[in-house]
Motif scaffolding. Structure first.
Motif, PDB file in Angstrom:
ATOM      1  N   ILE A 228      -0.733   4.546   2.249  1.00  0.00           N
ATOM      2  CA  ILE A 228      -2.139   4.641   2.408  1.00  0.00           C
ATOM      3  C   ILE A 228      -2.570   4.278   3.463  1.00  0.00           C
ATOM      4  O   ILE A 228      -2.616   2.742   3.563  1.00  0.00           O
ATOM      5  CB  ILE A 228      -2.858   4.195   1.207  1.00  0.00           C
TER       6      ILE A 228
ATOM      7  N   GLU B 220      -5.621   5.083   5.241  1.00  0.00           N
ATOM      8  CA  GLU B 220      -7.190   4.836   4.787  1.00  0.00           C
ATOM      9  C   GLU B 220      -7.528   5.208   3.511  1.00  0.00           C
ATOM     10  O   GLU B 220      -6.891   6.250   3.110  1.00  0.00           O
ATOM     11  CB  GLU B 220      -7.753   5.658   5.886  1.00  0.00           C
ATOM     12  N   PHE B 221      -8.690   4.507   2.986  1.00  0.00           N
ATOM     13  CA  PHE B 221      -9.048   5.094   1.657  1.00  0.00           C
ATOM     14  C   PHE B 221     -10.790   4.996   1.894  1.00  0.00           C
ATOM     15  O   PHE B 221     -11.575   3.992   2.238  1.00  0.00           O
ATOM     16  CB  PHE B 221      -8.811   3.963   0.738  1.00  0.00           C
ATOM     17  N   ASN B 222     -11.322   6.052   1.643  1.00  0.00           N
ATOM     18  CA  ASN B 222     -12.533   6.356   2.204  1.00  0.00           C
ATOM     19  C   ASN B 222     -13.085   5.913   3.309  1.00  0.00           C
ATOM     20  O   ASN B 222     -14.345   5.027   3.331  1.00  0.00           O
ATOM     21  CB  ASN B 222     -13.409   5.297   0.816  1.00  0.00           C
TER      22      ASN B 222
ATOM     23  N   THR C  32       0.731  -1.259  -0.082  1.00  0.00           N
ATOM     24  CA  THR C  32       0.010   0.033  -0.057  1.00  0.00           C
ATOM     25  C   THR C  32       0.764   1.268   0.105  1.00  0.00           C
ATOM     26  O   THR C  32       0.325   2.288   0.199  1.00  0.00           O
ATOM     27  CB  THR C  32      -0.956  -0.072   1.028  1.00  0.00           C
TER      28      THR C  32
ATOM     29  N   HIS D 138      -3.980  14.178   5.334  1.00  0.00           N
ATOM     30  CA  HIS D 138      -5.103  13.972   4.660  1.00  0.00           C
ATOM     31  C   HIS D 138      -5.277  14.528   3.270  1.00  0.00           C
ATOM     32  O   HIS D 138      -4.907  15.847   3.177  1.00  0.00           O
ATOM     33  CB  HIS D 138      -6.288  14.739   5.499  1.00  0.00           C
TER      34      HIS D 138
ATOM     35  N   VAL E 136      -8.820  10.228   1.660  1.00  0.00           N
ATOM     36  CA  VAL E 136      -7.640   9.362   1.719  1.00  0.00           C
ATOM     37  C   VAL E 136      -6.728   9.839   2.773  1.00  0.00           C
ATOM     38  O   VAL E 136      -6.315  11.222   2.838  1.00  0.00           O
ATOM     39  CB  VAL E 136      -6.859   9.128   0.323  1.00  0.00           C
TER      40      VAL E 136
ATOM     41  N   LEU F  46      -7.225  -2.752  -1.534  1.00  0.00           N
ATOM     42  CA  LEU F  46      -7.250  -1.366  -1.871  1.00  0.00           C
ATOM     43  C   LEU F  46      -7.404  -1.323  -3.113  1.00  0.00           C
ATOM     44  O   LEU F  46      -8.210  -0.106  -3.618  1.00  0.00           O
ATOM     45  CB  LEU F  46      -5.976  -0.755  -1.253  1.00  0.00           C
TER      46      LEU F  46
ATOM     47  N   ILE G 172     -10.496   0.887  -4.848  1.00  0.00           N
ATOM     48  CA  ILE G 172     -10.280   1.998  -5.794  1.00  0.00           C
ATOM     49  C   ILE G 172     -11.065   1.954  -7.083  1.00  0.00           C
ATOM     50  O   ILE G 172     -11.677   2.819  -7.506  1.00  0.00           O
ATOM     51  CB  ILE G 172      -8.945   2.378  -6.038  1.00  0.00           C
TER      52      ILE G 172
END
Length: 427
Positions: A196, A198-200, A156, A233, A223, A210, A214
């Motif tokens: 990365i 966190e995503f969403n 990631t 952020h 993100v 991940l 996406i």
């Protein structure tokens, strides 16, 4: 020079794989008391041989296979068949010629050492031992690589950020043409080295998870990345674009696009990982073997000057050429070249295992199927208290075996020509 060395090394590896395959047949045949008169690598004129005991060991001039010769491969005619009128039909001539050739080497003192006299389960072991030796070699090589070296696995952490959005079929992916829109990742401020977090609103430990998130997303997505020990952020405005499916790259689907390349690192596998990987590879190889007839138009097209598919079938010449290409490549490190060479050799052995297990004469799987059918037939006769039907006469299938052999030879010549005029390339 490296190309030539790579070709030679890989070709020697292929010859070893063939010899290793035949060794399985040889050892199990001798273990069950079957007389083996020849153990040969190659076909045609004998270049070198030496006799030890009952068996002549040697190397022949055409290095495209190998064989062992066991006496009594086919049972003799039944007594009731001798009284029948001889037939001059071509298929009957094939059967009798094959039966006669199999009995020529049988002497009075060796009459009890014939292959057909062994119990079906023993014959199955003898015929399966060759392909199984290829499987053992493939598993051994793959296991050593997976557990000792590791698998290149995406993380990631960001390796690179795409500056712009290019079509999926763009020929030049290294430069951004004028007017090309900035990628969502570049517009959002992603940098190489960002991890990365966190995503969403969700965290992902693996890149595969991940990546799917996406592709399933659209619009503006928050993100969180870790950069130089600090959490940053970002807000990425994902766009929708056409990209190949993850499970079938021949099809394209509309997915969310961010524009990141993940960092790769080596992850060593445990026994469970090796088992899972090998299961997937055997399944995929079996699928590709079944699809071989469908590849004829592609091979013909490649010979005529069309594009040669990356997963196109290759023969010994094509595989050896790939070995030379890998060893001479300057796009990967020396250790990666060596690993790829072994991966190619293991893949060939896996293909030999699957291909030879097809239930068709003259392949090993055809003899296995014949012995299995004999066992079923004899078992059924015993249950219903009927007379023993005797050994299954595989000689009667020789016309089919000759037809299959001609098809295999034709297909092999087609692949050979394609490997010469339009070879598969890796880089």
């Amino acid at each position: 020079m490296l190309v030539v060395v790579g070709i030679v090394i890989f070709f020697v590896g292929l010859l070893f794989s063939i010899a290793w395959h035949e060794l399985g047949h040889l050892l199990t045949a001798k273990m069950f008391g079957v007389k083996v008169t020849q153990y040969m690598v190659g076909f045609g004129r004998t270049l070198w041989s030496r006799k030890k005991g009952d068996t002549e060991y040697g190397i022949k001039a055409v290095p495209f296979g190998g064989y062992i010769r066991m006496i009594g491969m086919f049972p003799p005619k039944r007594e009731e068949e001798y009284g029948r009128t001889a037939s001059s039909a071509p298929w009957r001539v094939m059967i009798e010629d094959a039966r006669e050739a199999a009995s020529e080497e049988v002497t009075a003192e060796d009459a009890h050492r014939q292959f057909y006299q062994r119990k079906p389960w023993k014959r199955i072991i003898v015929m399966a031992a060759g392909p199984v030796m290829n499987l053992i070699l493939a598993v051994g090589i793959f296991a050593a690589i997976l557990m000792g070296y590791g698998v290149s696995t995406p993380t990631t952490t960001v390796e690179a950020v795409s500056e712009c959005v290019l079509p999926a079929d763009a020929a030049d992916t290294t430069t951004c043409p004028a007017g090309a829109p900035a990628s969502p990742a570049a517009a959002a401020g992603f940098r190489p080295g960002d991890r990365i977090v966190e995503f969403n609103g969700r965290s992902y430990a693996e890149w595969e998870q991940l990546q799917r998130a996406i592709r399933d997303s659209s619009g503006t997505v928050p993100v969180v990345v870790e950069r130089d020990g600090q959490r940053v952020h970002l807000s990425a405005d994902l766009m929708q674009t056409e990209r190949p499916r993850l499970d079938d790259t021949s099809e394209s689907v509309t997915v969310g696009f961010l524009g990141l390349t993940p960092t790769m690192h080596l992850v060593k596998q445990d026994v469970g990982g090796v088992v899972g990987t090998m299961t997937n590879m055997v399944t995929l190889t079996a699928q590709k073997v079944i699809e071989l007839p469908q590849r004829v138009p592609d091979l013909v097209g490649a010979i005529a000057g069309g594009e040669r598919e990356q997963d196109s079938p290759v023969g010994i010449v094509g595989a050896s050429r790939l070995g030379g290409e890998v060893l001479s490549s300057d796009q990967i490190g020396v250790d990666a070249r060596i690993i790829m060479m072994f991966n190619l050799l293991a893949g060939v052995n896996l293909s030999l295992f699957v291909f030879n297990m097809l239930p068709l004469l003259p392949l090993d799987g055809g003899h296995i199927a014949g012995a299995a059918w004999e066992s079923i037939r004899r078992g059924f006769a015993k249950v219903v208290r009927r007379p023993d039907p005797g050994p299954f006469d595989t000689a009667k299938l020789m016309p089919v075996a000759y037809a299959v052999s001609l098809l295999f030879i034709g297909y092999s010549l087609l692949v050979l020509v394609a490997d010469v005029v339009n070879p598969v390339t890796l880089f």
